[in-house]
Design a protein around this motif. Structure first.
Motif, short mmCIF file in Angstrom:
data_model
loop_
_atom_site.label_atom_id
_atom_site.label_comp_id
_atom_site.label_asym_id
_atom_site.label_seq_id
_atom_site.Cartn_x
_atom_site.Cartn_y
_atom_site.Cartn_z
N VAL A 140 0.84 -1.20 0.00
CA VAL A 140 0.00 0.00 0.00
C VAL A 140 0.87 1.25 0.00
CG1 VAL A 140 -1.72 1.30 1.30
CG2 VAL A 140 -1.90 -1.19 1.14
N ASP A 141 1.97 1.21 0.76
CA ASP A 141 2.83 2.39 0.85
C ASP A 141 3.50 2.68 -0.50
OD1 ASP A 141 3.85 4.39 2.78
OD2 ASP A 141 5.79 3.57 2.20
N ALA A 142 3.76 1.64 -1.27
CA ALA A 142 4.35 1.87 -2.60
C ALA A 142 3.37 2.63 -3.49
CB ALA A 142 4.71 0.52 -3.23
N VAL A 143 2.08 2.29 -3.41
CA VAL A 143 1.08 3.02 -4.18
C VAL A 143 0.96 4.45 -3.65
CG1 VAL A 143 -1.33 3.07 -4.94
CG2 VAL A 143 -0.17 0.88 -4.61
N ARG A 144 0.97 4.60 -2.32
CA ARG A 144 0.87 5.93 -1.72
C ARG A 144 2.02 6.82 -2.17
NH1 ARG A 144 3.58 8.75 1.25
NH2 ARG A 144 5.07 7.04 1.56
N GLU A 145 3.24 6.25 -2.18
CA GLU A 145 4.40 7.04 -2.59
C GLU A 145 4.30 7.40 -4.08
OE1 GLU A 145 9.30 6.78 -2.47
OE2 GLU A 145 8.06 5.16 -1.63
N ASP A 146 3.83 6.45 -4.89
CA ASP A 146 3.65 6.72 -6.32
C ASP A 146 2.69 7.89 -6.52
OD1 ASP A 146 3.42 6.65 -9.05
OD2 ASP A 146 2.34 4.76 -9.13
N LEU A 147 1.55 7.86 -5.82
CA LEU A 147 0.56 8.93 -5.97
C LEU A 147 1.11 10.27 -5.50
CD1 LEU A 147 -2.32 9.94 -6.53
CD2 LEU A 147 -2.92 9.24 -4.20
N SER A 148 1.83 10.28 -4.39
CA SER A 148 2.30 11.54 -3.82
C SER A 148 3.34 12.23 -4.70
CB SER A 148 2.90 11.30 -2.43
OG SER A 148 4.05 10.49 -2.51
N THR A 149 3.93 11.49 -5.65
CA THR A 149 4.92 12.10 -6.55
C THR A 149 4.29 12.56 -7.86
OG1 THR A 149 5.50 9.95 -7.51
CG2 THR A 149 6.76 10.67 -5.60
N ARG A 150 3.01 12.22 -8.06
CA ARG A 150 2.34 12.61 -9.31
C ARG A 150 1.99 14.09 -9.29
NH1 ARG A 150 0.95 8.29 -12.87
NH2 ARG A 150 1.80 6.38 -11.92
N SER A 151 2.07 14.72 -10.43
CA SER A 151 1.68 16.12 -10.57
C SER A 151 0.44 16.17 -11.45
CB SER A 151 2.82 16.93 -11.21
OG SER A 151 2.48 18.29 -11.31
N LEU A 152 -0.72 16.32 -10.82
CA LEU A 152 -1.99 16.28 -11.53
C LEU A 152 -2.39 17.66 -12.01
CD1 LEU A 152 -3.99 13.83 -9.24
CD2 LEU A 152 -2.45 13.32 -11.14
#
Length: 386
Positions: A318-330
Protein backbone atom coordinates in the motif's frame (compact mmCIF):
# COMPACT_ATOMS: atom_id res chain seq x y z
CA UNK A 1 -20.76 14.41 -8.12
CA UNK A 2 -18.88 14.50 -4.82
CA UNK A 3 -17.24 12.26 -2.28
CA UNK A 4 -20.55 10.81 -1.13
CA UNK A 5 -22.79 8.51 -3.15
CA UNK A 6 -25.72 10.22 -4.71
CA UNK A 7 -28.78 9.91 -2.42
CA UNK A 8 -32.09 8.50 -3.45
CA UNK A 9 -34.92 10.71 -4.63
CA UNK A 10 -36.89 10.71 -1.36
CA UNK A 11 -34.24 12.18 1.00
CA UNK A 12 -33.19 14.71 -1.62
CA UNK A 13 -36.73 15.89 -2.24
CA UNK A 14 -37.33 16.05 1.51
CA UNK A 15 -34.23 18.19 1.96
CA UNK A 16 -35.27 20.44 -0.90
CA UNK A 17 -38.60 21.03 0.81
CA UNK A 18 -36.88 21.83 4.08
CA UNK A 19 -34.48 24.26 2.43
CA UNK A 20 -37.38 25.95 0.66
CA UNK A 21 -39.28 26.35 3.93
CA UNK A 22 -36.20 27.65 5.71
CA UNK A 23 -35.48 30.10 2.92
CA UNK A 24 -39.00 31.50 3.23
CA UNK A 25 -38.65 31.66 6.98
CA UNK A 26 -35.30 33.44 6.81
CA UNK A 27 -36.72 35.97 4.39
CA UNK A 28 -39.55 36.70 6.81
CA UNK A 29 -42.31 35.29 4.56
CA UNK A 30 -44.96 32.81 5.53
CA UNK A 31 -45.20 29.57 3.52
CA UNK A 32 -48.27 30.84 1.65
CA UNK A 33 -46.87 34.32 0.97
CA UNK A 34 -46.48 34.74 -2.78
CA UNK A 35 -45.23 38.30 -2.69
CA UNK A 36 -48.48 40.23 -2.15
CA UNK A 37 -48.52 43.98 -1.76
CA UNK A 38 -49.22 43.91 1.96
CA UNK A 39 -46.14 43.85 4.22
CA UNK A 40 -46.37 40.59 6.18
CA UNK A 41 -42.97 40.65 7.91
CA UNK A 42 -43.17 39.34 11.49
CA UNK A 43 -43.14 41.87 14.26
CA UNK A 44 -40.34 41.77 16.80
CA UNK A 45 -41.06 39.30 19.58
CA UNK A 46 -43.80 37.55 17.59
CA UNK A 47 -44.05 33.76 17.32
CA UNK A 48 -43.11 33.99 13.64
CA UNK A 49 -39.97 35.97 14.52
CA UNK A 50 -38.94 33.40 17.11
CA UNK A 51 -39.43 30.65 14.53
CA UNK A 52 -37.18 32.49 12.08
CA UNK A 53 -34.51 32.78 14.76
CA UNK A 54 -34.81 29.10 15.60
CA UNK A 55 -34.47 28.08 11.97
CA UNK A 56 -31.49 30.34 11.44
CA UNK A 57 -29.76 28.91 14.51
CA UNK A 58 -30.44 25.34 13.37
CA UNK A 59 -29.10 26.12 9.90
CA UNK A 60 -25.90 27.51 11.44
CA UNK A 61 -25.52 24.47 13.71
CA UNK A 62 -25.81 22.14 10.73
CA UNK A 63 -23.18 24.13 8.85
CA UNK A 64 -20.85 24.06 11.88
CA UNK A 65 -21.35 20.29 12.20
CA UNK A 66 -20.49 19.65 8.55
CA UNK A 67 -17.48 21.96 8.70
CA UNK A 68 -16.16 20.44 11.93
CA UNK A 69 -16.08 16.99 10.36
CA UNK A 70 -14.86 18.13 6.93
CA UNK A 71 -18.00 16.78 5.27
CA UNK A 72 -19.23 17.65 1.79
CA UNK A 73 -22.31 19.86 1.58
CA UNK A 74 -24.58 17.23 0.06
CA UNK A 75 -28.27 16.54 0.65
CA UNK A 76 -27.53 13.22 2.36
CA UNK A 77 -24.99 14.80 4.74
CA UNK A 78 -27.31 17.73 5.41
CA UNK A 79 -30.23 15.42 6.15
CA UNK A 80 -28.24 13.20 8.53
CA UNK A 81 -26.89 16.27 10.35
CA UNK A 82 -30.43 17.60 10.68
CA UNK A 83 -31.69 14.30 12.11
CA UNK A 84 -28.80 14.21 14.58
CA UNK A 85 -29.03 17.81 15.78
CA UNK A 86 -32.82 17.81 16.13
CA UNK A 87 -33.07 14.27 17.54
CA UNK A 88 -35.62 13.46 14.83
CA UNK A 89 -34.07 10.03 14.21
CA UNK A 90 -32.97 8.10 17.30
CA UNK A 91 -31.05 5.54 15.24
CA UNK A 92 -28.96 8.22 13.53
CA UNK A 93 -28.39 10.03 16.82
CA UNK A 94 -27.14 6.88 18.57
CA UNK A 95 -24.91 5.88 15.65
CA UNK A 96 -23.24 9.31 15.46
CA UNK A 97 -22.74 9.50 19.23
CA UNK A 98 -21.14 6.06 19.19
CA UNK A 99 -18.68 6.84 16.41
CA UNK A 100 -17.81 10.24 17.90
CA UNK A 101 -17.07 8.57 21.21
CA UNK A 102 -14.93 5.93 19.51
CA UNK A 103 -12.87 8.07 17.13
CA UNK A 104 -14.13 11.64 17.40
CA UNK A 105 -14.82 12.14 13.71
CA UNK A 106 -17.15 10.95 10.96
CA UNK A 107 -16.68 10.75 7.17
CA UNK A 108 -18.74 10.98 4.00
CA UNK A 109 -18.49 7.23 3.49
CA UNK A 110 -19.60 6.48 7.04
CA UNK A 111 -22.65 8.72 6.63
CA UNK A 112 -23.56 6.80 3.47
CA UNK A 113 -23.65 3.54 5.43
CA UNK A 114 -25.72 5.08 8.23
CA UNK A 115 -28.21 6.60 5.80
CA UNK A 116 -28.56 3.26 4.00
CA UNK A 117 -29.17 1.39 7.27
CA UNK A 118 -31.85 3.91 8.28
CA UNK A 119 -33.69 3.57 4.94
CA UNK A 120 -33.98 -0.20 4.39
CA UNK A 121 -36.99 0.19 2.08
CA UNK A 122 -35.05 2.18 -0.50
CA UNK A 123 -33.71 0.43 -3.58
CA UNK A 124 -30.05 -0.16 -2.79
CA UNK A 125 -27.52 -2.48 -4.44
CA UNK A 126 -28.24 -4.99 -1.67
CA UNK A 127 -32.00 -4.93 -2.16
CA UNK A 128 -31.57 -5.02 -5.93
CA UNK A 129 -29.35 -8.09 -5.65
CA UNK A 130 -31.93 -9.77 -3.41
CA UNK A 131 -34.64 -9.11 -5.96
CA UNK A 132 -32.44 -10.46 -8.73
CA UNK A 133 -31.82 -13.62 -6.71
CA UNK A 134 -35.55 -14.15 -6.33
CA UNK A 135 -36.30 -13.52 -10.00
CA UNK A 136 -33.52 -15.86 -11.03
CA UNK A 137 -34.86 -18.54 -8.68
CA UNK A 138 -38.32 -18.21 -10.20
CA UNK A 139 -36.90 -18.37 -13.69
CA UNK A 140 -34.96 -21.52 -12.82
CA UNK A 141 -38.15 -23.15 -11.57
CA UNK A 142 -40.01 -22.05 -14.69
CA UNK A 143 -37.28 -23.46 -16.90
CA UNK A 144 -37.58 -26.78 -15.09
CA UNK A 145 -41.33 -26.83 -15.56
CA UNK A 146 -40.97 -26.10 -19.26
CA UNK A 147 -38.48 -28.93 -19.62
CA UNK A 148 -40.80 -31.30 -17.76
CA UNK A 149 -43.79 -30.22 -19.86
CA UNK A 150 -41.88 -30.78 -23.07
CA UNK A 151 -40.89 -34.29 -22.02
CA UNK A 152 -44.44 -35.10 -20.89
CA UNK A 153 -45.88 -33.89 -24.16
CA UNK A 154 -43.37 -35.96 -26.10
CA UNK A 155 -44.15 -39.11 -24.04
CA UNK A 156 -47.90 -38.55 -24.36
CA UNK A 157 -47.65 -38.16 -28.12
CA UNK A 158 -45.59 -41.31 -28.45
CA UNK A 159 -48.06 -43.31 -26.34
CA UNK A 160 -51.01 -42.12 -28.39
CA UNK A 161 -49.25 -43.03 -31.59
CA UNK A 162 -48.53 -46.52 -30.31
CA UNK A 163 -52.12 -47.13 -29.14
CA UNK A 164 -53.58 -45.76 -32.35
CA UNK A 165 -51.31 -48.06 -34.31
CA UNK A 166 -52.50 -51.11 -32.37
CA UNK A 167 -56.15 -50.25 -32.75
CA UNK A 168 -55.75 -49.53 -36.42
CA UNK A 169 -54.24 -52.97 -36.97
CA UNK A 170 -57.18 -54.76 -35.23
CA UNK A 171 -59.59 -54.34 -38.12
CA UNK A 172 -62.73 -53.55 -36.00
CA UNK A 173 -64.74 -50.36 -35.69
CA UNK A 174 -63.04 -48.79 -38.61
CA UNK A 175 -64.93 -45.45 -38.51
CA UNK A 176 -64.09 -45.00 -34.81
CA UNK A 177 -60.53 -46.01 -35.32
CA UNK A 178 -60.20 -43.71 -38.26
CA UNK A 179 -61.38 -40.80 -36.14
CA UNK A 180 -59.04 -41.88 -33.35
CA UNK A 181 -56.13 -42.00 -35.75
CA UNK A 182 -57.04 -38.53 -37.05
CA UNK A 183 -57.37 -37.19 -33.53
CA UNK A 184 -54.05 -38.68 -32.56
CA UNK A 185 -52.34 -37.15 -35.53
CA UNK A 186 -53.85 -33.79 -34.64
CA UNK A 187 -52.63 -34.18 -31.03
CA UNK A 188 -49.15 -35.02 -32.24
CA UNK A 189 -49.08 -31.92 -34.40
CA UNK A 190 -50.25 -29.76 -31.50
CA UNK A 191 -47.65 -31.34 -29.25
CA UNK A 192 -44.94 -30.54 -31.75
CA UNK A 193 -46.18 -26.96 -31.91
CA UNK A 194 -46.08 -26.69 -28.12
CA UNK A 195 -42.57 -28.12 -28.12
CA UNK A 196 -41.49 -25.46 -30.60
CA UNK A 197 -43.01 -22.72 -28.44
CA UNK A 198 -41.41 -24.12 -25.30
CA UNK A 199 -37.99 -24.21 -26.97
CA UNK A 200 -38.43 -20.58 -27.99
CA UNK A 201 -39.55 -19.62 -24.49
CA UNK A 202 -36.56 -21.41 -23.04
CA UNK A 203 -34.23 -19.40 -25.30
CA UNK A 204 -35.90 -16.21 -24.12
CA UNK A 205 -35.55 -17.32 -20.50
CA UNK A 206 -31.84 -18.00 -20.97
CA UNK A 207 -31.41 -14.56 -22.52
CA UNK A 208 -33.25 -12.99 -19.58
CA UNK A 209 -31.07 -14.86 -17.09
CA UNK A 210 -28.02 -13.53 -18.90
CA UNK A 211 -29.42 -9.99 -18.61
CA UNK A 212 -30.04 -10.53 -14.91
CA UNK A 213 -26.45 -11.65 -14.46
CA UNK A 214 -25.30 -8.45 -16.13
CA UNK A 215 -27.58 -6.50 -13.79
CA UNK A 216 -26.12 -8.35 -10.83
CA UNK A 217 -22.60 -7.42 -11.89
CA UNK A 218 -23.71 -3.80 -12.29
CA UNK A 219 -25.18 -3.87 -8.76
CA UNK A 220 -21.80 -4.96 -7.41
CA UNK A 221 -19.64 -2.38 -9.19
CA UNK A 222 -19.06 1.30 -8.62
CA UNK A 223 -20.20 3.11 -11.76
CA UNK A 224 -17.63 5.91 -11.43
CA UNK A 225 -14.37 4.02 -10.87
CA UNK A 226 -15.32 0.64 -12.32
CA UNK A 227 -14.12 -1.06 -9.14
CA UNK A 228 -16.24 -3.51 -7.14
CA UNK A 229 -18.37 -1.74 -4.54
CA UNK A 230 -18.78 -2.36 -0.82
CA UNK A 231 -21.34 -5.13 -1.26
CA UNK A 232 -19.09 -7.02 -3.67
CA UNK A 233 -16.13 -6.58 -1.32
CA UNK A 234 -18.03 -8.06 1.60
CA UNK A 235 -18.76 -11.16 -0.46
CA UNK A 236 -15.09 -11.46 -1.49
CA UNK A 237 -14.02 -10.97 2.12
CA UNK A 238 -16.11 -13.95 3.26
CA UNK A 239 -14.65 -16.12 0.50
CA UNK A 240 -11.06 -15.04 1.12
CA UNK A 241 -11.31 -15.62 4.87
CA UNK A 242 -12.38 -19.20 4.21
CA UNK A 243 -9.64 -19.76 1.62
CA UNK A 244 -6.98 -18.33 3.91
CA UNK A 245 -8.10 -20.47 6.84
CA UNK A 246 -8.37 -23.63 4.73
CA UNK A 247 -4.93 -23.13 3.16
CA UNK A 248 -3.15 -21.78 6.23
CA UNK A 249 -2.44 -18.44 4.53
CA UNK A 250 -2.22 -14.93 5.92
CA UNK A 251 -4.88 -12.33 5.13
CA UNK A 252 -4.58 -8.56 5.49
CA UNK A 253 -6.97 -5.69 4.86
CA UNK A 254 -6.25 -2.00 4.19
CA UNK A 255 -8.44 1.09 4.19
CA UNK A 256 -7.19 3.96 1.99
CA UNK A 257 -8.76 7.42 2.18
CA UNK A 258 -7.84 10.36 -0.08
CA UNK A 259 -6.52 13.27 1.98
CA UNK A 260 -8.40 16.58 1.92
CA UNK A 261 -10.73 15.35 -0.82
CA UNK A 262 -13.36 17.93 0.12
CA UNK A 263 -10.78 20.63 -0.65
CA UNK A 264 -10.23 19.10 -4.09
CA UNK A 265 -13.97 19.28 -4.78
CA UNK A 266 -14.33 22.79 -3.37
CA UNK A 267 -11.30 24.15 -5.22
CA UNK A 268 -11.48 22.40 -8.57
CA UNK A 269 -15.09 21.23 -8.81
CA UNK A 270 -16.76 17.85 -8.52
CA UNK A 271 -15.94 16.86 -12.09
CA UNK A 272 -12.24 17.14 -11.32
CA UNK A 273 -12.88 15.37 -8.02
CA UNK A 274 -14.41 12.48 -9.93
CA UNK A 275 -11.33 12.27 -12.14
CA UNK A 276 -9.12 12.18 -9.05
CA UNK A 277 -11.19 9.31 -7.66
CA UNK A 278 -10.82 7.39 -10.93
CA UNK A 279 -7.09 8.09 -11.06
CA UNK A 280 -6.49 6.84 -7.52
CA UNK A 281 -8.71 3.83 -8.21
CA UNK A 282 -6.57 3.04 -11.25
CA UNK A 283 -3.34 3.15 -9.25
CA UNK A 284 -4.76 0.84 -6.58
CA UNK A 285 -6.23 -1.52 -9.18
CA UNK A 286 -2.79 -2.04 -10.76
CA UNK A 287 -1.72 -4.16 -7.78
CA UNK A 288 -4.88 -6.30 -7.80
CA UNK A 289 -4.77 -9.95 -8.84
CA UNK A 290 -6.23 -13.27 -7.72
CA UNK A 291 -4.74 -12.68 -4.26
CA UNK A 292 -5.30 -8.92 -4.01
CA UNK A 293 -8.75 -7.36 -4.28
CA UNK A 294 -9.50 -3.63 -4.47
CA UNK A 295 -12.94 -2.00 -4.04
CA UNK A 296 -14.43 1.43 -3.53
CA UNK A 297 -15.84 1.35 -0.03
CA UNK A 298 -17.69 4.64 -0.26
CA UNK A 299 -16.99 8.32 -0.86
CA UNK A 300 -13.23 8.84 -1.16
CA UNK A 301 -12.40 5.62 0.68
CA UNK A 302 -11.05 2.41 -0.87
CA UNK A 303 -10.44 -1.01 0.64
CA UNK A 304 -7.82 -3.61 -0.30
CA UNK A 305 -7.61 -7.28 0.67
CA UNK A 306 -4.34 -9.22 0.48
CA UNK A 307 -4.31 -13.02 0.77
CA UNK A 308 -0.85 -14.50 1.25
CA UNK A 309 0.64 -11.26 2.61
CA UNK A 310 1.30 -10.45 6.22
CA UNK A 311 0.04 -7.13 7.52
CA UNK A 312 3.59 -5.74 7.32
CA UNK A 313 3.92 -6.88 3.68
CA UNK A 314 0.51 -5.39 2.89
CA UNK A 315 1.71 -2.12 4.44
CA UNK A 316 4.68 -2.11 2.06
CA UNK A 317 2.44 -2.76 -0.95
CA UNK A 318 0.00 0.00 0.00
CA UNK A 319 2.83 2.39 0.85
CA UNK A 320 4.35 1.87 -2.60
CA UNK A 321 1.08 3.02 -4.18
CA UNK A 322 0.87 5.93 -1.72
CA UNK A 323 4.40 7.04 -2.59
CA UNK A 324 3.65 6.72 -6.32
CA UNK A 325 0.56 8.93 -5.97
CA UNK A 326 2.30 11.54 -3.82
CA UNK A 327 4.92 12.10 -6.55
CA UNK A 328 2.34 12.61 -9.31
CA UNK A 329 1.68 16.12 -10.57
CA UNK A 330 -1.99 16.28 -11.53
CA UNK A 331 -3.56 18.95 -13.72
CA UNK A 332 -7.10 20.31 -13.68
CA UNK A 333 -8.29 19.59 -17.22
CA UNK A 334 -10.98 22.25 -16.98
CA UNK A 335 -8.59 25.19 -16.72
CA UNK A 336 -5.14 23.62 -17.16
CA UNK A 337 -4.02 24.64 -13.68
CA UNK A 338 -1.66 22.39 -11.78
CA UNK A 339 -3.32 20.89 -8.71
CA UNK A 340 -1.94 20.52 -5.22
CA UNK A 341 -0.33 17.16 -4.52
CA UNK A 342 -2.95 14.48 -4.04
CA UNK A 343 -2.25 11.86 -1.40
CA UNK A 344 -4.01 9.25 0.67
CA UNK A 345 -3.69 7.82 4.15
CA UNK A 346 -4.16 4.16 4.98
CA UNK A 347 -4.63 1.73 7.85
CA UNK A 348 -3.77 -1.98 7.65
CA UNK A 349 -4.80 -4.91 9.84
CA UNK A 350 -4.21 -8.66 10.02
CA UNK A 351 -7.68 -10.08 9.43
CA UNK A 352 -7.08 -13.44 11.09
CA UNK A 353 -5.69 -11.84 14.26
CA UNK A 354 -9.18 -10.69 15.22
CA UNK A 355 -12.27 -12.49 16.40
CA UNK A 356 -14.11 -11.87 13.15
CA UNK A 357 -13.57 -9.95 9.88
CA UNK A 358 -15.70 -7.03 11.04
CA UNK A 359 -13.40 -6.47 14.02
CA UNK A 360 -10.42 -6.50 11.67
CA UNK A 361 -12.09 -3.89 9.45
CA UNK A 362 -12.67 -1.69 12.50
CA UNK A 363 -9.03 -2.06 13.49
CA UNK A 364 -7.86 -1.05 10.02
CA UNK A 365 -10.26 1.90 10.13
CA UNK A 366 -8.86 3.04 13.47
CA UNK A 367 -5.32 2.78 12.09
CA UNK A 368 -6.42 4.91 9.11
CA UNK A 369 -7.68 7.65 11.42
CA UNK A 370 -4.46 7.59 13.39
CA UNK A 371 -2.61 8.13 10.12
CA UNK A 372 -4.93 11.08 9.40
CA UNK A 373 -4.41 12.57 12.85
CA UNK A 374 -0.63 12.24 12.65
CA UNK A 375 -0.23 14.22 9.45
CA UNK A 376 -1.84 12.25 6.59
CA UNK A 377 -0.05 10.81 3.54
CA UNK A 378 1.12 7.78 5.51
CA UNK A 379 0.27 4.13 6.19
CA UNK A 380 -0.27 2.83 9.73
CA UNK A 381 -0.41 -0.77 10.92
CA UNK A 382 -3.08 -1.69 13.47
CA UNK A 383 -1.85 -3.30 16.67
CA UNK A 384 -3.10 -6.90 16.84
CA UNK A 385 -4.10 -6.41 20.47
CA UNK A 386 -6.33 -3.54 19.36
Amino acid sequence: MNGATSPSASPQHGLTDRLARWAKGLSGKADDDEGGAEDQRPRAGSAANREVTRRRRLYEEIGDFLFAHDLDLTPINFSVALDYLTGANIGVEKAIKAVLMERGKITNGWIESVAASQNPDEVTPDSLATMLDKVEENLTQFTGLMHESRNSAKDYGAALQEQAKGLAEGGDAEPVLARLVGLTRSMVEKTRLVETQLRENQKQTQALKSSLENARRAAEHDHLTGLPNRRAFEGVLREEVKLAQDNGETLSVAFCDIDHFKHVNDTHGHETGDRVLKFVAGLLAKVSNDHCHVARHGGEEFVMLFRGKTAAEACEAVDAVREDLSTRSLVNRTNGERMERVSFSAGVANVLAYEDPRSALKAADRALYLAKEHGRNRVYLAAETD
